[in-house]
Design a protein around this motif. Structure first.
Motif, short mmCIF file in Angstrom:
data_model
loop_
_atom_site.label_atom_id
_atom_site.label_comp_id
_atom_site.label_asym_id
_atom_site.label_seq_id
_atom_site.Cartn_x
_atom_site.Cartn_y
_atom_site.Cartn_z
N ASP A 1 10.67 9.02 19.78
CA ASP A 1 11.38 7.85 19.24
C ASP A 1 10.42 6.81 18.68
N ILE A 2 9.27 6.64 19.33
CA ILE A 2 8.34 5.59 18.88
C ILE A 2 6.92 6.13 18.84
N TRP A 3 6.24 5.84 17.76
CA TRP A 3 4.85 6.27 17.56
C TRP A 3 3.92 5.24 18.21
N GLU A 4 3.29 5.64 19.29
CA GLU A 4 2.30 4.76 19.92
C GLU A 4 0.94 5.02 19.29
N ILE A 5 0.17 3.96 19.15
CA ILE A 5 -1.15 4.10 18.54
C ILE A 5 -2.14 3.28 19.35
N CYS A 6 -3.25 3.88 19.71
CA CYS A 6 -4.30 3.10 20.37
C CYS A 6 -5.56 3.16 19.51
N ARG A 7 -6.30 4.28 19.62
CA ARG A 7 -7.63 4.29 19.00
C ARG A 7 -7.61 4.17 17.48
N SER A 8 -6.58 4.71 16.83
CA SER A 8 -6.56 4.58 15.36
C SER A 8 -6.45 3.13 14.95
N MET A 9 -5.93 2.28 15.84
CA MET A 9 -5.87 0.85 15.50
C MET A 9 -7.04 0.06 16.07
N ILE A 10 -7.85 0.72 16.92
CA ILE A 10 -9.15 0.13 17.25
C ILE A 10 -10.03 0.32 16.01
N ALA A 11 -9.95 1.53 15.46
CA ALA A 11 -10.79 1.86 14.29
C ALA A 11 -10.33 1.13 13.04
N ASP A 12 -9.04 0.95 12.89
CA ASP A 12 -8.52 0.20 11.74
C ASP A 12 -7.26 -0.52 12.18
N PRO A 13 -7.40 -1.81 12.52
CA PRO A 13 -6.24 -2.54 13.07
C PRO A 13 -5.05 -2.54 12.12
N LEU A 14 -5.31 -2.40 10.83
CA LEU A 14 -4.20 -2.46 9.87
C LEU A 14 -3.68 -1.08 9.49
N MET A 15 -4.02 -0.07 10.27
CA MET A 15 -3.68 1.30 9.89
C MET A 15 -2.20 1.47 9.51
N PRO A 16 -1.22 1.13 10.40
CA PRO A 16 0.17 1.34 10.00
C PRO A 16 0.60 0.46 8.83
N LYS A 17 0.01 -0.73 8.74
CA LYS A 17 0.35 -1.62 7.60
C LYS A 17 -0.08 -0.97 6.29
N LYS A 18 -1.24 -0.32 6.31
CA LYS A 18 -1.72 0.34 5.10
C LYS A 18 -0.81 1.53 4.76
N VAL A 19 -0.33 2.21 5.78
CA VAL A 19 0.63 3.31 5.55
C VAL A 19 1.87 2.73 4.87
N PHE A 20 2.35 1.66 5.43
CA PHE A 20 3.57 1.00 4.95
C PHE A 20 3.42 0.55 3.49
N GLU A 21 2.25 0.02 3.18
CA GLU A 21 2.03 -0.51 1.82
C GLU A 21 1.55 0.55 0.84
N GLY A 22 1.53 1.80 1.28
CA GLY A 22 1.10 2.87 0.37
C GLY A 22 -0.39 2.83 0.10
N ARG A 23 -1.19 2.37 1.08
CA ARG A 23 -2.65 2.28 0.89
C ARG A 23 -3.36 3.19 1.90
N GLU A 24 -2.84 4.38 2.09
CA GLU A 24 -3.41 5.26 3.12
C GLU A 24 -4.87 5.60 2.88
N GLU A 25 -5.26 5.64 1.60
CA GLU A 25 -6.65 6.01 1.30
C GLU A 25 -7.61 4.91 1.75
N GLU A 26 -7.08 3.72 2.07
CA GLU A 26 -7.94 2.62 2.54
C GLU A 26 -8.05 2.58 4.07
N ILE A 27 -7.56 3.61 4.73
CA ILE A 27 -7.62 3.60 6.21
C ILE A 27 -8.97 4.12 6.69
N ARG A 28 -9.54 3.36 7.61
CA ARG A 28 -10.78 3.81 8.25
C ARG A 28 -10.35 4.59 9.50
N HIS A 29 -10.52 5.90 9.46
CA HIS A 29 -9.95 6.72 10.53
C HIS A 29 -10.82 6.79 11.77
#
Ligand SMILES: Cc1cc2nc3c(=O)[nH]c(=O)nc-3n(C[C@H](O)[C@H](O)[C@H](O)COP(=O)(O)O)c2cc1C
Ligand code: SF4
Length: 662
Positions: free
Chosen positions: A331-359
């Motif tokens: 039901d819900i996607w939990e995220i820990c380390r991917s948001m340590i590495a890039d705090p804006l990770m889901p926001k970038k997904v949302f805004e269509g900027r996935e290529e700007e994610i630091r994984h």
């Protein structure tokens, strides 16, 4: 009547179209959360040693709150006892007294400023606790398996009741501090899971016995916390779905599922599915575990409870949770380390900027730092834990625009390049190969997940392009080129040179270099000696062992993988053993001859090792061009392995730090 705290309209955003299941609302208890994203609770050791919240902690959380675009944002688990038995980290936030409420409120305010939903977590660390005191507390005194943890004392019946009350009182403080949800952490071997597990709970009172008895303390906590939270503040719990403790007679999966059902019956509004303990002998979140490996556990949980099911664990890319939610498995996607590495990770997904994610590269340095009482840092994100420092977060524009020549298009050079270009410099990256990536081109071919390291280069390339960096591929920088260009600054990011060895025979034809081996350019026989016992040596040894070759490592460091953090190193040690790779440490190669190599230890012993090929992974700083640049009076910086051979993390951190000050 269900309530939603902040309104969000995702309809026009590209990410919401691409991942529709992630951006639709869900009801938890009486709370409507506008999307399916949750920043999961994360210790970071950024609080004061007295447990008070600091500016760094608030700034850290503010960034993560931006990232969840209206979703759930949980602060780290707080400890709840004045005696500090439950404290697992020197910088863990405390909440055992009302005096902590104003600091905690700063966190919930920072989350609300970003229109996100603020989660408060209760976490008595149990067997993993007592970082500042002599003994940990728990249901029974089962000896520790890991030496870094303190011996345990058994809680009396009265102390169990006191601990239950501490959870309830602390939940009250969380509510006073403005949080919207309360979560009870029963993750990885902390106190709640100690009570539930047949491994650690040997009690004979009402808090022990069968799974019902072992859940009794948890039931009383859920019921008590629910009572103080009322109808508007949901109460969730993180519980193990698989302890991975079969070897010490931990819970069966059936018992774990019973614990979920009992938690639901006691009133929990959601379950967060976790797995494994610190003491489990199986890995669950390191890079050698494929992404999405554990989703079946969320699916199984959903077959046992009706309340929403949340889960993290190597769900680093949005397609996995999107698909699982769509299929009714999560039901819900939990995220820990991917948001340590890039705090804006889901926001970038949302805004269509996935290529700007630091994984995140799942190296577990963040965890290793916590367990060594250090503030958290991230291997791949130099800004992590510096969110309160404005120059780190948003580097100031350059006072004067410079023309910068960066020599080397590997991770150090590229990191420096985009940061300097973003600040207004004219940046040129020179790379003698036709391709960017430096040593990572080959290093990312090592087995057990090292291909994920390449995400670093993908990110940096995109950032460089966006910042207007000019690339000169297939161009070797020479003295003449420097004299022709006469840039204002030169950054040498050339990578290391591979050592020639002090012994004899290093010029033989069967001596090859680690990059040529990983890149498939070198011929390698069936019996191989790898010279160097740091990470590059281990990577190439496993690469060759996976091809069925007999591999021996000979290295100067006291232990193999000396440069790998302990939370990942244990994986390599197991893989070396499984692949029959022998490592001779604290020694060197004295001679390479027709038979193989002569190894010499530093205390004077010598022994031969037969081989057909010697692979060099020992490295040295790269001094070339330094004198030329200096003699021209040009500002000079040397970064990454060219300065001191280390690892990808040092390359990225060096690059960033020079990028913000050049
Ligand atoms: C540095 C670090 C700190 C963590 N702190 C907490 C914590 O305070 N409470 C908790 O329940 N889980 C904690 N966890 C577990 C995470 O919330 C998460 O469940 C786990 O890392 C797996 O998710 P991931 O693969 O997205 O990292 C922590 C994990 C890490 C790496
Ligand atoms: S330190 Fe490693 S595991 Fe932790 S967030 Fe950063 S890249 Fe991921």
């Amino acid at each position: 009547m269900a309530k939603q705290i902040f309104e969000w309209d995702y309809s026009t955003y590209p990410g919401a179209k691409k991942y529709p299941h992630l951006f639709k609302p869900i009801q938890i208890g009486n709370l409507i959360v506008p999307n399916r994203i949750k920043y999961a609770a994360t210790e970071e050791n950024l609080n004061g040693l007295d447990g008070f919240i600091t500016d760094s902690g608030v700034a850290y959380m503010r960034e993560r709150a931006k990232g969840v675009v209206g979703g759930l944002c949980f602060m780290q688990g707080v400890y709840m006892d004045e005696k500090r038995h439950g404290q697992g980290y020197v910088g863990q936030a405390a909440a055992w007294d009302d005096k902590y409420i104003p600091g905690l409120k700063r966190i919930s305010d920072a989350i609300h400023e970003q229109k996100a939903v603020a989660g408060f977590q209760l976490m008595d660390c149990g067997r993993v606790g007592a970082v500042e005191v002599e003994h940990g507390h728990g249901p029974s005194t089962v000896p520790q398996r890991l030496r870094i943890f303190k011996p345990m004392i058994e809680m009396t019946n009265a102390e169990v009741k006191e601990m239950i009350q501490q959870h309830i009182d602390t939940a009250k403080r969380g509510i006073k501090a403005g949080f919207d949800l309360v979560e009870i952490s029963g993750i990885v071997g902390y106190l709640i899971s100690n009570f539930i597990s047949s491994y650690t709970n040997r009690r004979t009172d009402e808090y022990g016995g069968d799974i019902k008895g072992r859940m009794q303390a948890v039931v009383e906590i859920i019921q008590g916390v629910k009572e103080v939270c009322g109808t508007d503040i949901p109460v969730g719990i993180r519980l193990c779905s698989e302890e991975l403790l079969d070897d010490v007679r931990g819970n069966t999966p059936e018992e774990s599922m019973q614990s979920y059902e009992i938690a639901e019956e006691a009133g929990a509004d959601y379950i967060s599915v976790t797995l494994g303990w610190q003491e489990s002998i199986f890995p669950v979140i390191s890079r050698d575990i494929p992404m999405g490996n554990w989703i079946h556990l969320a699916k199984r949980a959903k077959e046992h409870v009706k309340i929403p099911v949340q889960m993290a664990y190597r769900l680093f890319k949005p397609d996995l949770p999107n698909k699982a939610i769509g299929a009714g498995e999560l039901d819900i996607w939990e995220i820990c380390r991917s948001m340590i590495a890039d705090p804006l990770m889901p926001k970038k997904v949302f805004e269509g900027r996935e290529e700007e994610i630091r994984h995140c590269v799942a190296c577990n340095l963040c965890l290793a730092r916590l367990f060594r009482d250090a503030p958290m840092t991230c291997y791949i994100n130099p800004v992590c834990a510096h969110e309160a420092d404005s120059n780190f977060m948003k580097p100031a524009s350059a006072e004067e625009e410079k023309e910068i020549m960066i020599v080397g298009g590997g991770p150090a050079g590229l990191e420096c390049a985009y940061v300097a270009a973003q600040r207004g410099h004219e940046v040129h990256v020179y790379e003698k190969k036709e391709e960017l990536g430096g040593t990572l081109i080959e290093a990312s071919k090592a087995p057990y997940g090292d291909d994920e390291l390449w995400t670093c280069i993908e990110y940096q390339k995109v950032m460089c392009e966006k910042a207007g960096v000019t690339f000169h591929l297939g161009t070797e920088v020479t003295e003449e080129l420097i004299e022709d260009e006469m840039p204002d600054s030169v950054v040498l990011a050339t990578g290391p040179i591979y050592s020639k060895g002090k012994g004899t025979g290093f010029d033989r034809e069967n001596v090859v270099n680690v990059l040529d081996v990983l890149g498939g350019r070198a011929e390698v026989g069936d019996k191989v000696v790898v010279w160097g016992n740091r990470k590059p040596g281990i990577g190439v040894a496993l690469f060759l062992a996976n091809q069925g070759k007999k591999v021996t490592i000979v290295g100067k460091e006291k232990s193999a993988g000396f440069d790998v953090n302990p939370s990942f190193k244990w994986r390599y040690m197991i893989y070396l053993r499984q692949n029959g790779v022998m490592a001779y440490n604290d020694c060197d190669i004295e001679e390479i001859n027709d038979e193989g190599v002569m190894v010499k230890s530093y205390d004077g012993y010598r022994w031969p090792v037969k081989c057909d090929t010697v692979v060099v992974s020992e490295r040295e700083p790269n001094e070339s061009l330094k004198k030329t640049v200096q003699s021209e009076g040009i500002e000079l910086f040397v970064i990454g392995d060219a300065l001191v051979p280390r690892n990808l993390s040092s390359a990225v951190h060096d690059g960033y730090r020079i990028g913000i000050r050049i």
